[in-house]
Design a protein around this motif. Structure first.
Motif, PDB file in Angstrom:
ATOM      1  N   HIS A  40       1.144  16.903  -7.195  1.00  0.00           N
ATOM      2  CA  HIS A  40       1.820  18.129  -6.803  1.00  0.00           C
ATOM      3  C   HIS A  40       2.860  17.838  -5.732  1.00  0.00           C
ATOM      4  O   HIS A  40       4.025  18.261  -5.817  1.00  0.00           O
ATOM      5  CB  HIS A  40       0.778  19.108  -6.266  1.00  0.00           C
ATOM      6  CG  HIS A  40       1.254  20.530  -6.219  1.00  0.00           C
ATOM      7  ND1 HIS A  40       0.382  21.593  -6.144  1.00  0.00           N
ATOM      8  CD2 HIS A  40       2.485  21.071  -6.233  1.00  0.00           C
ATOM      9  CE1 HIS A  40       1.060  22.722  -6.114  1.00  0.00           C
ATOM     10  NE2 HIS A  40       2.347  22.430  -6.160  1.00  0.00           N
ATOM     11  N   ARG A  41       2.484  17.075  -4.708  1.00  0.00           N
ATOM     12  CA  ARG A  41       3.395  16.754  -3.614  1.00  0.00           C
ATOM     13  C   ARG A  41       4.548  15.869  -4.096  1.00  0.00           C
ATOM     14  O   ARG A  41       5.699  16.081  -3.719  1.00  0.00           O
ATOM     15  CB  ARG A  41       2.642  16.060  -2.484  1.00  0.00           C
ATOM     16  CG  ARG A  41       3.543  15.684  -1.316  1.00  0.00           C
ATOM     17  CD  ARG A  41       2.761  15.063  -0.181  1.00  0.00           C
ATOM     18  NE  ARG A  41       3.666  14.556   0.827  1.00  0.00           N
ATOM     19  CZ  ARG A  41       4.220  15.287   1.786  1.00  0.00           C
ATOM     20  NH1 ARG A  41       3.943  16.566   1.863  1.00  0.00           N
ATOM     21  NH2 ARG A  41       5.028  14.737   2.675  1.00  0.00           N
ATOM     22  N   LEU A  44       7.048  17.991  -5.781  1.00  0.00           N
ATOM     23  CA  LEU A  44       7.839  18.775  -4.831  1.00  0.00           C
ATOM     24  C   LEU A  44       8.892  17.921  -4.139  1.00  0.00           C
ATOM     25  O   LEU A  44      10.013  18.375  -3.896  1.00  0.00           O
ATOM     26  CB  LEU A  44       6.919  19.415  -3.785  1.00  0.00           C
ATOM     27  CG  LEU A  44       6.097  20.605  -4.271  1.00  0.00           C
ATOM     28  CD1 LEU A  44       5.118  21.034  -3.181  1.00  0.00           C
ATOM     29  CD2 LEU A  44       6.995  21.768  -4.658  1.00  0.00           C
ATOM     30  N   ASP A 205      -0.095  28.736  -7.541  1.00  0.00           N
ATOM     31  CA  ASP A 205       0.636  27.630  -6.916  1.00  0.00           C
ATOM     32  C   ASP A 205       2.031  28.067  -6.494  1.00  0.00           C
ATOM     33  O   ASP A 205       2.525  27.687  -5.425  1.00  0.00           O
ATOM     34  CB  ASP A 205       0.750  26.453  -7.890  1.00  0.00           C
ATOM     35  CG  ASP A 205      -0.570  25.714  -8.067  1.00  0.00           C
ATOM     36  OD1 ASP A 205      -1.432  25.840  -7.171  1.00  0.00           O
ATOM     37  OD2 ASP A 205      -0.737  25.040  -9.090  1.00  0.00           O
ATOM     38  N   GLU A 209       3.467  27.923  -2.667  1.00  0.00           N
ATOM     39  CA  GLU A 209       4.625  27.131  -2.243  1.00  0.00           C
ATOM     40  C   GLU A 209       5.701  28.002  -1.622  1.00  0.00           C
ATOM     41  O   GLU A 209       6.348  27.618  -0.645  1.00  0.00           O
ATOM     42  CB  GLU A 209       5.201  26.360  -3.442  1.00  0.00           C
ATOM     43  CG  GLU A 209       4.287  25.293  -3.995  1.00  0.00           C
ATOM     44  CD  GLU A 209       3.845  24.282  -2.951  1.00  0.00           C
ATOM     45  OE1 GLU A 209       4.595  24.039  -1.986  1.00  0.00           O
ATOM     46  OE2 GLU A 209       2.727  23.745  -3.092  1.00  0.00           O
ATOM     47  N   THR A 212       4.524  28.940   1.887  1.00  0.00           N
ATOM     48  CA  THR A 212       4.621  27.791   2.791  1.00  0.00           C
ATOM     49  C   THR A 212       6.063  27.486   3.143  1.00  0.00           C
ATOM     50  O   THR A 212       6.412  27.317   4.317  1.00  0.00           O
ATOM     51  CB  THR A 212       3.975  26.548   2.147  1.00  0.00           C
ATOM     52  OG1 THR A 212       2.603  26.824   1.883  1.00  0.00           O
ATOM     53  CG2 THR A 212       4.075  25.344   3.066  1.00  0.00           C
TER      54      THR A 212
END
Length: 405
Positions: A40-41, A44, A205, A209, A212
């Motif tokens: 996931h990271r 991104l 999700d 995001e 955040t």
């Protein structure tokens, strides 16, 4: 011949066998979750590499500065943190979410800023209370109810942004416009891009995001900009050098191109020194996934939470000689320091993924402000840093601004 505990030919009997299976299943779930977070990271990070929009597209500082010109006519010091927060909210809304919020002119946006401020204070207060570590007890407390209400306001704001953009994307003309873009906005990247395994972001999700990135993209950046302006106000000789550098680069033009951002070495040094003295996120915490033994022989067990004070690191005289002195030369190109002595955006594999965006916005905000104003401190209200989730001032950041002719 030995048989694996997971072999279909034998199911372990008794309580010990069941515990063994449960333990292995728990380990597998943990590894799966860790791998999922890692992928996931990484996705991104790749998405953010597509994200560098030129400054004129996303910076709306001229609204802030026009507003400041009206306010400074009153000849009284200006508390800048609130105004900078609204500016950075406008910037992140336009740049990342294709949303014209006009927070600096629209008072309805102030409720989101207030909710984020409340969450900042309430979360820090909860960390320091042993009784509030239990979710049930906390939910029944007055602070817990205030926290729930602030979360509701913050989530309603982001939900509205997502809903509005989804509605716009139903228009075929808007879709065609997006396809012709060289760089997509962050929210559009989240909507359209696929992860390496072919899956897209779930609604949960996506909302996580957006929440955040909206919080980190405006509140921490507002802290960095406000403290950088305060540092320059209290050190006029460095402020003037930065102004001369910006004037030689931009002349009388109050706009910045992407190329300009790499041509302000002294201003960048001053910004970094302000980030050292006033790190926007003064503390970070991590849960240990394995035991750690330090060089002195002390050790910490797996599972506990470790907190690192970035503020203390940046003010440690063993790491930074004369740490309370504002000295931009520490960040000159020929200077040497430990790779982890300067951590305004944390470090390692879990550092801030938006750090380049934040640094660019800091440069633009500082440069355009110095181009139009002289900054002076209010001697009656010296800013007092107070550690929260984001570094604030106990009594605000008050500056006198004089318009340059």
């Amino acid at each position: 011949m030995s048989v694996s505990a997971l072999s279909p030919t034998r199911f372990p009997g008794g309580i010990s066998g069941l515990l063994q299976v449960a333990s292995l299943l728990g380990l597998l779930l943990l590894l799966f979750k860790a791998a999922q977070l890692y992928l996931h990271r990484q996705w991104l990070l790749k998405a953010l590499q597509q994200f560098p929009c030129p400054p004129p597209h996303w910076f709306f500082g001229h609204k802030q500065q026009d507003k400041w010109e009206q306010l400074i006519s009153q000849e009284s010091p200006l508390e800048i943190f609130q105004h900078v927060s609204l500016m950075t909210l406008d910037s992140i809304m336009k740049c990342a979410f294709s949303h014209q919020s006009c927070a600096q002119l629209n008072r309805n946006s102030h409720s989101y800023i207030q909710a984020i401020g409340d969450l900042n204070n309430l979360a820090f207060s909860r960390i320091r209370s042993i009784f509030h570590q239990n979710d049930t007890i906390y939910s029944l407390s007055s602070n817990g109810r205030m926290f729930k209400q602030a979360c509701k306001l913050a989530h309603e704001h982001t939900d509205q942004v997502i809903k509005q953009r989804k509605s716009q994307l139903q228009d075929e003309r808007e879709l065609e416009k997006i396809k012709r873009k060289r760089h997509l906005d962050f929210l559009d990247i989240l909507f359209f891009a696929k992860m390496e395994d072919g899956s897209s972001f779930s609604n949960k999700d996506l909302h996580a995001e957006v929440n955040t990135f909206m919080f980190e993209g405006h509140d921490t950046t507002a802290s960095g900009i406000s403290w950088a302006l305060y540092a320059l106000a209290t050190h006029p000789e460095h402020q003037q050098k930065c102004r001369e550098e910006v004037q030689s680069l931009l002349g009388d033009e109050a706009s910045i191109t992407w190329e300009h951002l790499d041509q302000m070495p002294y201003t960048t040094m001053c910004i970094k020194e302000a980030l050292r003295l006033y790190p926007p996120v003064p503390n970070v915490s991590r849960d240990l996934s394995q035991p750690v033994t330090f060089p002195d022989g002390c050790s910490l067990p797996k599972g506990i939470t470790v907190s690192l004070s970035i503020y203390a690191l940046h003010h440690n005289p063993k790491v930074w000689p004369n740490p309370e002195v504002y000295d931009p030369s520490r960040f000159a190109l020929d200077s040497t320091r430990h790779s982890h002595s300067f951590l305004p955006f944390s470090g390692g594999p879990r550092n801030c993924i938006g750090k380049q965006f934040a640094m660019n916005e800091l440069k633009v905000a500082v440069a355009l402000t110095l181009l139009r104003f002289e900054l002076l401190p209010d001697p009656t209200r010296i800013a007092l840093p107070v550690a929260r989730i984001v570094l604030k001032s106990k009594n605000g950041i008050h500056l006198h601004l004089r318009k340059l002719q």
